[in-house]
Design an enzyme around this catalytic site. Sequence first.
Site, mmCIF file in Angstrom:
data_model
loop_
_atom_site.group_PDB
_atom_site.id
_atom_site.type_symbol
_atom_site.label_atom_id
_atom_site.label_comp_id
_atom_site.label_asym_id
_atom_site.label_seq_id
_atom_site.Cartn_x
_atom_site.Cartn_y
_atom_site.Cartn_z
ATOM 1 N N LYS A 216 29.502 85.925 24.338
ATOM 2 C CA LYS A 216 29.376 86.790 23.153
ATOM 3 C C LYS A 216 29.323 85.939 21.884
ATOM 4 O O LYS A 216 30.315 85.328 21.498
ATOM 5 C CB LYS A 216 30.539 87.777 23.043
ATOM 6 N N GLY B 73 27.329 91.664 20.091
ATOM 7 C CA GLY B 73 28.194 92.809 19.787
ATOM 8 C C GLY B 73 29.317 92.443 18.843
ATOM 9 O O GLY B 73 29.426 91.303 18.377
ATOM 10 N N GLY C 186 33.104 91.780 17.943
ATOM 11 C CA GLY C 186 34.312 91.287 18.608
ATOM 12 C C GLY C 186 35.439 92.310 18.615
ATOM 13 O O GLY C 186 36.102 92.515 19.624
ATOM 14 N N GLU D 167 40.210 77.582 20.500
ATOM 15 C CA GLU D 167 39.895 76.597 19.455
ATOM 16 C C GLU D 167 39.922 77.375 18.149
ATOM 17 O O GLU D 167 39.031 78.173 17.883
ATOM 18 C CB GLU D 167 38.497 76.003 19.670
ATOM 19 N N CYS E 66 35.479 73.654 11.308
ATOM 20 C CA CYS E 66 36.908 73.926 11.560
ATOM 21 C C CYS E 66 37.751 72.660 11.429
ATOM 22 O O CYS E 66 38.907 72.714 11.049
ATOM 23 C CB CYS E 66 37.078 74.538 12.934
ATOM 24 N N GLU F 44 43.313 77.899 5.289
ATOM 25 C CA GLU F 44 41.961 77.429 5.590
ATOM 26 C C GLU F 44 40.966 78.109 4.661
ATOM 27 O O GLU F 44 40.902 79.340 4.617
ATOM 28 C CB GLU F 44 41.647 77.770 7.040
HETATM 29 P P1 NAD Z 1 36.476 85.344 13.891
HETATM 30 O O1 NAD Z 1 37.674 85.000 14.643
HETATM 31 O O2 NAD Z 1 36.468 86.567 13.080
HETATM 32 O O3 NAD Z 1 35.204 85.496 14.870
HETATM 33 C C1 NAD Z 1 34.934 84.564 15.882
HETATM 34 C C2 NAD Z 1 34.467 85.296 17.122
HETATM 35 O O4 NAD Z 1 35.520 86.108 17.591
HETATM 36 C C3 NAD Z 1 33.293 86.235 16.867
HETATM 37 O O5 NAD Z 1 32.421 86.186 17.974
HETATM 38 C C4 NAD Z 1 33.956 87.590 16.800
HETATM 39 O O6 NAD Z 1 33.107 88.646 17.165
HETATM 40 C C5 NAD Z 1 35.055 87.422 17.813
HETATM 41 N N1 NAD Z 1 36.178 88.325 17.673
HETATM 42 C C6 NAD Z 1 36.689 88.836 16.533
HETATM 43 N N2 NAD Z 1 37.741 89.640 16.838
HETATM 44 C C7 NAD Z 1 37.884 89.608 18.183
HETATM 45 C C8 NAD Z 1 38.790 90.226 19.095
HETATM 46 N N3 NAD Z 1 39.762 91.036 18.686
HETATM 47 N N4 NAD Z 1 38.647 89.961 20.415
HETATM 48 C C9 NAD Z 1 37.682 89.130 20.845
HETATM 49 N N5 NAD Z 1 36.790 88.540 20.037
HETATM 50 C C10 NAD Z 1 36.896 88.765 18.711
HETATM 51 O O7 NAD Z 1 36.191 84.047 13.076
HETATM 52 P P2 NAD Z 1 35.163 83.816 11.941
HETATM 53 O O8 NAD Z 1 35.779 84.189 10.656
HETATM 54 O O9 NAD Z 1 33.864 84.431 12.288
HETATM 55 O O10 NAD Z 1 35.030 82.208 12.095
HETATM 56 C C11 NAD Z 1 35.705 81.315 11.310
HETATM 57 C C12 NAD Z 1 36.987 80.847 11.956
HETATM 58 O O11 NAD Z 1 36.736 80.187 13.185
HETATM 59 C C13 NAD Z 1 37.723 79.835 11.116
HETATM 60 O O12 NAD Z 1 39.085 80.154 11.098
HETATM 61 C C14 NAD Z 1 37.494 78.515 11.828
HETATM 62 O O13 NAD Z 1 38.425 77.527 11.637
HETATM 63 C C15 NAD Z 1 37.445 78.944 13.234
HETATM 64 N N6 NAD Z 1 36.687 77.961 14.005
HETATM 65 C C16 NAD Z 1 37.354 77.125 14.851
HETATM 66 C C17 NAD Z 1 36.665 76.164 15.569
HETATM 67 C C18 NAD Z 1 37.367 75.235 16.514
HETATM 68 O O14 NAD Z 1 36.710 74.631 17.352
HETATM 69 N N7 NAD Z 1 38.655 75.110 16.454
HETATM 70 C C19 NAD Z 1 35.296 76.062 15.444
HETATM 71 C C20 NAD Z 1 34.651 76.921 14.559
HETATM 72 C C21 NAD Z 1 35.358 77.881 13.849
#
Ligand code: NAD
Length: 473
Positions: A170, A201, A203, A245, A279, A379
């Site tokens: 996803k 879709g 999340g 991650e 990140c 962050e």
């Molecule tokens: P987010 O957590 O909102 O979304 C990331 C993914 O999670 C999306 O595909 C989203 O649809 C899904 N998601 C959201 N809620 C969910 C749930 N309840 N259950 C399952 N899936 C769900 O994050 P974002 O704001 O889109 O991305 C930025 C964040 O991601 C930052 O905090 C960044 O640090 C982190 N990040 C971490 C890494 C790493 O490798 N550690 C890499 C990239 C980004």
Amino acid sequence: MKNYTKLYIGGEWLASTGSETLDVVNPANGEVIAKVPAATTDDVDKAITAAKKAFADFSATSSAQRAALIHQIADVMEARKDELIHGIISSMGCPLAFADDIQVQGAIDSFRSFADLACEVDKQEQHESFVTVHEPIGVCVLINPWNYPLSQLVGKLGPALAAGCTVVIKPAEQTPLQDLILADIINQCGVPAGVVNVLTGVGRDIGEALCSHSDVDMVSFTGSTQAGIKVAQAAAPSVKRVCQELGGKSPYIIAPGADLNAAVKYGVEDIMINSGQTCSALTRMLVPRDVLAEVEHIALNLVSAWAPGDPLHPDTLMGPLSSKLQQQRVHGYIDAGINEGATLLCGGKELPEHLKNGAYVMPTIFSNVTPDMTIAREEIFGPVLCIIPYASLDEAIHIANDTVYGLSSAVFAEDKDQALDIAAQLKAGQCLIQGAYFNTDAPFGGYKQSGNGREWGIEGLKEYTETKAIIFQ
Ligand code: NAD
């Protein structure tokens, strides 16, 4: 505008059981460039059933067959590289040169590295009274964010395929295009039905169905700490493996005696690439107080090279952020920095007229940041550098570790030995010393609230396996 109407499930393009769609928006100008289906929980169930069905045969393939499959997919990715590049640029605003080199070619190269590692799964460790073997864990759900959408995808898909697992993928709502292209490539390569399934879709809507499903053996999640916690909660009742991650607030210690020009250049570039949406970005630059003015001067001279612009122009180094929402979040942090008394050296919320339609943020540097300020603790995920002065190395190490995160870190010291000594004292999953860059052969993952488990390299592969001990009488 392109209208994608189907999901990739069980080796076929199927219409969603629901009628909702998601807009994919170009953050450089706000235009809707595509629509994709918003998968339902029924679609989730179908995809997981297909992945489960495919697992029996796929897990029995040889590692050489799986390595060949990875190379075959990578070859077609190379052939369709332009589509992948433009999918990423148009949905997340990444500049052309960076999208080409890092977001796409880098991802393809690192995907191939798992072909070389596939044979690791066959290795048995012989002991006097037992042997240890490794087996694919099963059906894996792979959930990704939008900032390095293809790299994050192959960092999960590569080890899953190498280990013999089947997957349901996803992508983030904002960046589904490279996943749909990859699904088409998977189809083109004749990957057996159900081995790879792709659901676009929301999340929040289908995350729980994906993570709690009793036929899923592992969830690998990259994203925010808040969503990572929800994923782990949904997965907990069925006791499946969860790799997370998550976020970071990585420190970068410039030690006394370091080559300041080289050290500051490295730090400024690290925070500005991908508009700060990395990140592991080194968001907190810790510098000896007695060289603060010199560091500020060097940083200000460097930042002019990062003027934001059209991501499709070959000379642009910085594009917009991935969305207007992300722009608003980052602007909120810029307000917080100013209100809490940090010194705004450059950037801020004002935008030149020609950038006002896009989700741009000017490269921003705050100095005299103190460790208790919001911008030093949370962050930001934008091109905002926080320069924090320190009085002694002990204080620098204390500030560096004084965070709930522990994803990455960096040290630039007078020499490698001093850098290694400081690196040993930092609580983070990685430490880049003397100007080193991210390396996908090395394990990557977080201490503390930055996550659990590791991606990339052999450690990343082993996350997708179970270990069995066979004990002799
Ligand atoms: P987010 O957590 O909102 O979304 C990331 C993914 O999670 C999306 O595909 C989203 O649809 C899904 N998601 C959201 N809620 C969910 C749930 N309840 N259950 C399952 N899936 C769900 O994050 P974002 O704001 O889109 O991305 C930025 C964040 O991601 C930052 O905090 C960044 O640090 C982190 N990040 C971490 C890494 C790493 O490798 N550690 C890499 C990239 C980004």
